[in-house]
Design a protein around this motif. Structure first.
Motif, PDB file in Angstrom:
ATOM      1  N   ASN A  26       3.300  42.486  37.799  1.00 57.07           N
ATOM      2  CA  ASN A  26       3.761  44.245  38.324  1.00 57.07           C
ATOM      3  C   ASN A  26       4.522  44.743  37.938  1.00 57.07           C
ATOM      4  OD1 ASN A  26       3.174  42.532  41.149  1.00 57.07           O
ATOM      5  ND2 ASN A  26       5.334  41.789  41.262  1.00 57.07           N
ATOM      6  N   ASP A  27       4.045  46.288  38.845  1.00 59.18           N
ATOM      7  CA  ASP A  27       4.548  47.441  38.087  1.00 59.18           C
ATOM      8  C   ASP A  27       6.076  47.302  38.566  1.00 59.18           C
ATOM      9  OD1 ASP A  27       4.197  48.477  40.524  1.00 59.18           O
ATOM     10  OD2 ASP A  27       1.915  49.532  39.929  1.00 59.18           O
ATOM     11  N   TRP A  28       7.105  48.639  38.014  1.00 60.62           N
ATOM     12  CA  TRP A  28       8.139  49.247  38.856  1.00 60.62           C
ATOM     13  C   TRP A  28       8.077  49.191  40.194  1.00 60.62           C
ATOM     14  CZ3 TRP A  28      11.819  46.936  36.430  1.00 60.62           C
ATOM     15  CH2 TRP A  28      11.811  47.040  35.349  1.00 60.62           C
ATOM     16  N   GLU A  29       6.703  50.278  40.595  1.00 60.02           N
ATOM     17  CA  GLU A  29       7.039  50.937  41.948  1.00 60.02           C
ATOM     18  C   GLU A  29       6.784  49.201  42.905  1.00 60.02           C
ATOM     19  OE1 GLU A  29       4.959  52.024  45.546  1.00 60.02           O
ATOM     20  OE2 GLU A  29       4.119  50.756  44.454  1.00 60.02           O
TER      21      GLU A  29
END
Length: 205
Positions: A26-29
């Motif tokens: 997962n990315d921060w967004e």
């Protein structure tokens, strides 16, 4: 609402979007989006209406968490973080209302598998960003066909009955009750049991 009806007695905060993926993937967004809707949606709704609920003399805040506000689950870290956050926020709000002597009841709701489109909507959102794998599609099919079973009308009735009884916690469905019992009885072992279940249910090696 207060301008239209003059008074607000109950507020039900039920924002919810899903997102899969591991912490590594997962990315921060993803975390910002899920926490922004699921947790901050509840916080905003509670803060906006709390003065009106206090003024009503018999207000009630109802915040919807999840069975994933009781139990952590692999590949659902953003969702679990948001729903544990809803639980903690709601329990703290309840303590504040009692400490300050305000006439406001506070209930946290932990639904199990309710037949909504949350899994499909999460998959569609991921598809728009080009982040869907065959494993993701199979996972959503499993949720829709085997796990999200309770009709929404039945879930709503359970919630309203719990609110009318001034319950602090409402567990919706046998799956939510089982998860609650599992975590209470086996707090150290349940993560391993959840991982085993995950491998069997979703055919992870």
């Amino acid at each position: 609402m207060a301008a239209d009806f003059g008074v607000v007695h109950q507020v039900y905060n039920n924002p919810g979007i899903a997102a899969g993926g591991s912490v590594a993937d997962n990315d921060w967004e993803t975390y910002e989006r899920v926490l922004g809707v699921n947790l901050f949606g509840v916080i905003h709704g509670s803060k906006a209406f709390l003065p009106h609920l206090i003024a009503s003399g018999d207000g009630h805040v109802v915040n919807v968490s999840s069975l994933n506000g009781i139990m952590g689950q692999p590949r659902s870290t953003a969702y679990c973080a948001s729903k544990f956050g809803v639980r903690g926020f709601t329990e703290s709000l309840r303590a504040e209302m009692r400490l300050d002597g305000h006439p406001v009841q506070v209930t946290v709701v932990h639904p199990g598998g309710v037949r909504t489109n949350i899994a499909s909507a999460g998959l569609e959102d991921a598809r728009k960003r080009g982040e869907v794998t065959p494993e993701d599609e199979a996972r959503v099919r499993t949720y829709n066909e085997k796990l999200l079973k309770m009709p929404p009308q039945q879930a709503a009735r359970i919630i309203v009955d719990g609110v009318e009884a001034d319950k602090q916690r409402v567990l919706v469905g046998n799956d939510a009750k089982l998860v609650d019992l599992l975590v209470r009885l086996l707090p150290r072992r349940y993560p391993a049991l959840v991982a085993q279940y995950e491998r069997r249910r979703f055919s992870r090696g």
